[in-house]
Design a protein around this motif. Structure first.
Motif, PDB file in Angstrom:
ATOM      1  N   PRO A  50      37.713  42.478  28.687  1.00 18.37           N
ATOM      2  CA  PRO A  50      37.210  43.385  28.208  1.00 18.37           C
ATOM      3  C   PRO A  50      37.001  45.482  28.174  1.00 18.37           C
ATOM      4  CG  PRO A  50      35.895  42.519  29.390  1.00 18.37           C
ATOM      5  CD  PRO A  50      37.308  42.944  29.652  1.00 18.37           C
ATOM      6  N   MET A  51      37.108  45.204  26.134  1.00 19.99           N
ATOM      7  CA  MET A  51      37.550  47.011  26.065  1.00 19.99           C
ATOM      8  C   MET A  51      36.058  47.752  26.104  1.00 19.99           C
ATOM      9  SD  MET A  51      40.433  47.735  24.472  1.00 19.99           S
ATOM     10  CE  MET A  51      39.364  49.327  23.422  1.00 19.99           C
ATOM     11  N   THR A  52      35.978  48.906  26.493  1.00 21.79           N
ATOM     12  CA  THR A  52      34.819  49.865  26.002  1.00 21.79           C
ATOM     13  C   THR A  52      35.112  50.949  25.913  1.00 21.79           C
ATOM     14  OG1 THR A  52      35.523  51.385  27.884  1.00 21.79           O
ATOM     15  CG2 THR A  52      34.834  49.192  28.931  1.00 21.79           C
ATOM     16  N   GLU A  53      34.324  51.696  25.294  1.00 25.22           N
ATOM     17  CA  GLU A  53      34.876  52.624  24.312  1.00 25.22           C
ATOM     18  C   GLU A  53      35.786  53.859  24.778  1.00 25.22           C
ATOM     19  OE1 GLU A  53      30.878  54.809  22.754  1.00 25.22           O
ATOM     20  OE2 GLU A  53      30.151  53.169  22.285  1.00 25.22           O
ATOM     21  N   ASN A  54      35.839  54.086  26.037  1.00 31.30           N
ATOM     22  CA  ASN A  54      37.095  54.628  26.617  1.00 31.30           C
ATOM     23  C   ASN A  54      38.779  53.886  26.626  1.00 31.30           C
ATOM     24  OD1 ASN A  54      35.257  57.014  26.863  1.00 31.30           O
ATOM     25  ND2 ASN A  54      34.099  55.393  28.677  1.00 31.30           N
ATOM     26  N   GLY A  55      38.253  52.534  26.485  1.00 35.77           N
ATOM     27  CA  GLY A  55      39.678  52.059  26.696  1.00 35.77           C
ATOM     28  C   GLY A  55      39.377  50.619  27.257  1.00 35.77           C
ATOM     29  N   PRO A  56      40.294  50.055  27.405  1.00 39.75           N
ATOM     30  CA  PRO A  56      40.086  48.660  28.482  1.00 39.75           C
ATOM     31  C   PRO A  56      39.560  48.673  29.757  1.00 39.75           C
ATOM     32  CG  PRO A  56      42.619  48.820  27.835  1.00 39.75           C
ATOM     33  CD  PRO A  56      41.900  49.703  27.403  1.00 39.75           C
ATOM     34  N   ASP A  57      38.806  47.577  30.618  1.00 42.16           N
ATOM     35  CA  ASP A  57      38.088  47.757  31.740  1.00 42.16           C
ATOM     36  C   ASP A  57      39.203  48.279  32.722  1.00 42.16           C
ATOM     37  OD1 ASP A  57      37.248  47.430  34.250  1.00 42.16           O
ATOM     38  OD2 ASP A  57      36.091  45.661  33.288  1.00 42.16           O
ATOM     39  N   MET A  58      39.497  49.194  33.015  1.00 40.64           N
ATOM     40  CA  MET A  58      40.571  50.438  33.766  1.00 40.64           C
ATOM     41  C   MET A  58      40.913  48.970  35.110  1.00 40.64           C
ATOM     42  SD  MET A  58      42.821  50.602  32.152  1.00 40.64           S
ATOM     43  CE  MET A  58      43.748  51.374  33.661  1.00 40.64           C
ATOM     44  N   ASP A  59      39.446  49.043  35.678  1.00 39.12           N
ATOM     45  CA  ASP A  59      38.912  48.439  37.454  1.00 39.12           C
ATOM     46  C   ASP A  59      39.526  46.784  37.516  1.00 39.12           C
ATOM     47  OD1 ASP A  59      37.459  50.433  37.847  1.00 39.12           O
ATOM     48  OD2 ASP A  59      35.422  49.472  37.547  1.00 39.12           O
ATOM     49  N   MET A  60      39.583  46.140  35.680  1.00 36.75           N
ATOM     50  CA  MET A  60      39.840  44.448  35.835  1.00 36.75           C
ATOM     51  C   MET A  60      41.487  45.278  35.665  1.00 36.75           C
ATOM     52  SD  MET A  60      38.318  42.381  33.393  1.00 36.75           S
ATOM     53  CE  MET A  60      39.620  40.336  33.264  1.00 36.75           C
ATOM     54  N   VAL A  61      42.235  45.839  35.031  1.00 35.78           N
ATOM     55  CA  VAL A  61      43.383  45.861  34.849  1.00 35.78           C
ATOM     56  C   VAL A  61      43.946  46.570  35.956  1.00 35.78           C
ATOM     57  CG1 VAL A  61      44.835  47.528  33.845  1.00 35.78           C
ATOM     58  CG2 VAL A  61      43.257  46.863  32.631  1.00 35.78           C
ATOM     59  N   GLU A  62      43.962  47.316  36.877  1.00 36.71           N
ATOM     60  CA  GLU A  62      44.840  47.713  37.990  1.00 36.71           C
ATOM     61  C   GLU A  62      43.826  47.270  38.777  1.00 36.71           C
ATOM     62  OE1 GLU A  62      42.956  52.390  37.835  1.00 36.71           O
ATOM     63  OE2 GLU A  62      41.401  50.717  38.875  1.00 36.71           O
ATOM     64  N   ASP A  63      42.788  46.061  38.933  1.00 36.60           N
ATOM     65  CA  ASP A  63      43.264  44.923  40.192  1.00 36.60           C
ATOM     66  C   ASP A  63      43.857  43.839  39.658  1.00 36.60           C
ATOM     67  OD1 ASP A  63      41.840  43.273  42.204  1.00 36.60           O
ATOM     68  OD2 ASP A  63      41.101  41.373  40.420  1.00 36.60           O
ATOM     69  N   LEU A  64      43.896  43.885  38.327  1.00 41.21           N
ATOM     70  CA  LEU A  64      44.798  41.756  38.092  1.00 41.21           C
ATOM     71  C   LEU A  64      46.416  42.849  38.717  1.00 41.21           C
ATOM     72  CD1 LEU A  64      42.827  41.089  34.778  1.00 41.21           C
ATOM     73  CD2 LEU A  64      43.506  39.997  37.175  1.00 41.21           C
ATOM     74  N   VAL A  65      46.953  43.710  37.841  1.00 44.94           N
ATOM     75  CA  VAL A  65      48.499  44.309  37.916  1.00 44.94           C
ATOM     76  C   VAL A  65      48.852  44.993  39.175  1.00 44.94           C
ATOM     77  CG1 VAL A  65      49.651  46.744  36.934  1.00 44.94           C
ATOM     78  CG2 VAL A  65      48.197  45.756  35.266  1.00 44.94           C
ATOM     79  N   SER A  66      48.001  44.896  39.876  1.00 46.96           N
ATOM     80  CA  SER A  66      48.950  45.305  41.313  1.00 46.96           C
ATOM     81  C   SER A  66      48.534  44.110  42.380  1.00 46.96           C
ATOM     82  CB  SER A  66      47.731  46.466  42.061  1.00 46.96           C
ATOM     83  OG  SER A  66      45.528  46.164  41.978  1.00 46.96           O
TER      84      SER A  66
END
Length: 427
Positions: free
Chosen positions: A158-174
């Motif tokens: 999901p996108m937010t006004e500040n960019g992608p949901d970084m909690d989700m990005v960090e979890d998936l990438v790591s």
């Protein structure tokens, strides 16, 4: 105007009858309007016409390094073009390779090369059981088309006004080594027009991916596409941020002059770390002896430097800003307070993102098309064309004339009203 949800069934039925009559009147006009893609209008393309004659005043076709631009050579681009494209995205020339006219082509090539040859000595993706990409949504349909073409599994974020949901990005990438990349349009995102915050850029730069060959596909397509001379969004330099975080190789940044000069004959560039550039050029040397240096030189002669390019983009803004504002005026006047839709008001880029009531986007677009206005297909802003809520619609205001846009906007809001009333009556 009262919210539609507050109306009685009798009021909704009466409104539906009125809206249907208006819709039939619009259908009778026989319109044929195209708002399906974010293309520059003819008067925007005219702004770059003087570039076609720059060589009439030039007899020396050598670039700064002494190479005759009419001949072979300069695999990574002529120095002055590398500098111009670096200045466009806020990096330095040594990070840049200048290509042909299309950044989409460069992105496709980059994924294809990763599938066939791998990234910096890692296993080619084509030999792996599973390859995944993160896809901020709503997002750019052509990004999704590339990864789908190569059979890469797409994971919506999901996108937010500040960019992608970084909690989700960090979890998936790591935690998942099959995640090899993420698509990003970091400034004036397609379609919402959001710009990633400094905090988001910093969190991207500090990712700790499970995959050594994970890359951020940073499509900085609208780096200088501000609608307003003052008050444009600011985007941090991802390459510098990655270097500072100790992750210099983690990003591929893409840009082009497709919506600056001529989409069919601009210049595109890829920016990356020294190690990435060495890896890419080793393979690029097999693919080509060099891209169109005459076109690179043409662009440099026309703009002079980044200040000339920015001045040119102010002229673009003068032509398209009234179109964005006209759409916003109609949306606010006709839909404000009704509770049946919301929309973004970006300060640059090429799109407005509209969210209808859930389950309405496909019907709205179908009704608009039936009455003569073609828009981007529903679901296009999601992987596999599947918008789980069927509500996001991308509005592209630039290509129609002002008169055509006014008609298209009025018809669009009518379709939104009509489909929303039908939805409420069904519920």
């Amino acid at each position: 105007m009262s919210a539609y949800q507050n109306m009685s069934r009798e009021e909704l039925l009466q409104l539906q009858e009125t809206l249907n009559a208006q819709y039939q009147d619009w259908k009778a006009k026989g319109l044929k309007l195209d708002m399906s893609r974010g293309k520059p209008a003819a008067d925007q393309l005219d702004l770059a016409l003087p570039m076609t004659s720059v060589f009439r005043q030039v007899s020396d076709f050598k670039c700064e390094s002494g190479i005759d631009c009419r001949n072979y050579g300069a695999l990574t681009g002529i120095p002055e073009a590398r500098r111009l494209m670096a200045d466009m995205i806020g990096t330095t020339p040594e990070h840049v390779i200048v290509y042909g006219n299309s950044s989409l082509n460069v992105m496709y090539d980059t994924v294809c090369r990763s599938m066939v040859r791998g990234v910096m000595g890692n296993t080619p993706w084509g030999r792996l059981d599973k390859v995944k990409f993160l896809c901020p949504v709503p997002g750019y349909d052509r990004h999704f088309a590339i990864t789908e073409f190569f059979g890469i599994e797409m994971i919506p974020v999901p996108m937010t006004e500040n960019g992608p949901d970084m909690d989700m990005v960090e979890d998936l990438v790591s935690h998942d080594s099959a995640v090899k990349g993420i698509w990003c349009v970091p400034k004036y995102s397609n379609p919402q027009g959001y710009t990633y915050s400094s905090e988001t850029v910093k969190r991207f730069a500090n990712l700790r991916p499970a995959a050594a060959d994970f890359r951020i596909y940073w499509d900085n397509a609208y780096a200088i596409h501000d609608l307003y001379e003052e008050g444009g969004d600011k985007l941090e330099d991802i390459l510098a941020a990655c270097e500072e975080a100790g992750n210099p190789d983690m990003v591929f940044e893409f840009c082009s002059t497709s919506k600056v000069t001529f989409p069919g004959s601009g210049i595109a560039a890829l920016a990356a770390s020294a190690a990435n550039i060495e890896d890419i050029t080793a393979q690029l040397a097999i693919q080509t002896i060099g891209h169109d240096k005459m076109n690179q030189l043409r662009h440099v002669k026309f703009f002079g430097d980044i200040d000339g390019m920015k001045a040119h983009m102010q002229r673009h803004a003068e032509k398209i800003r009234p179109k964005f504002e006209a759409v916003w005026e109609v949306l606010e006047r006709e839909l404000g307070g009704l509770g049946i839709g919301s929309w973004t008001k970006p300060r640059g880029g090429y799109f407005i993102s509209f969210d209808s009531m859930e389950g309405c986007a496909k019907k709205i677009i179908a009704k608009a098309k039936e009455a003569g206005v073609t828009m981007t297909g529903a679901g296009a802003t999601f992987p596999y064309h599947k918008d789980p809520q069927d509500r996001n619609i991308r509005i592209a205001p630039t290509y129609p004339t002002q008169e055509e846009l006014a008609m298209a906007a009025e018809l669009f809001v009518l379709c939104v009203k009509l489909v929303s009333v039908e939805k409420l009556l069904q519920d």
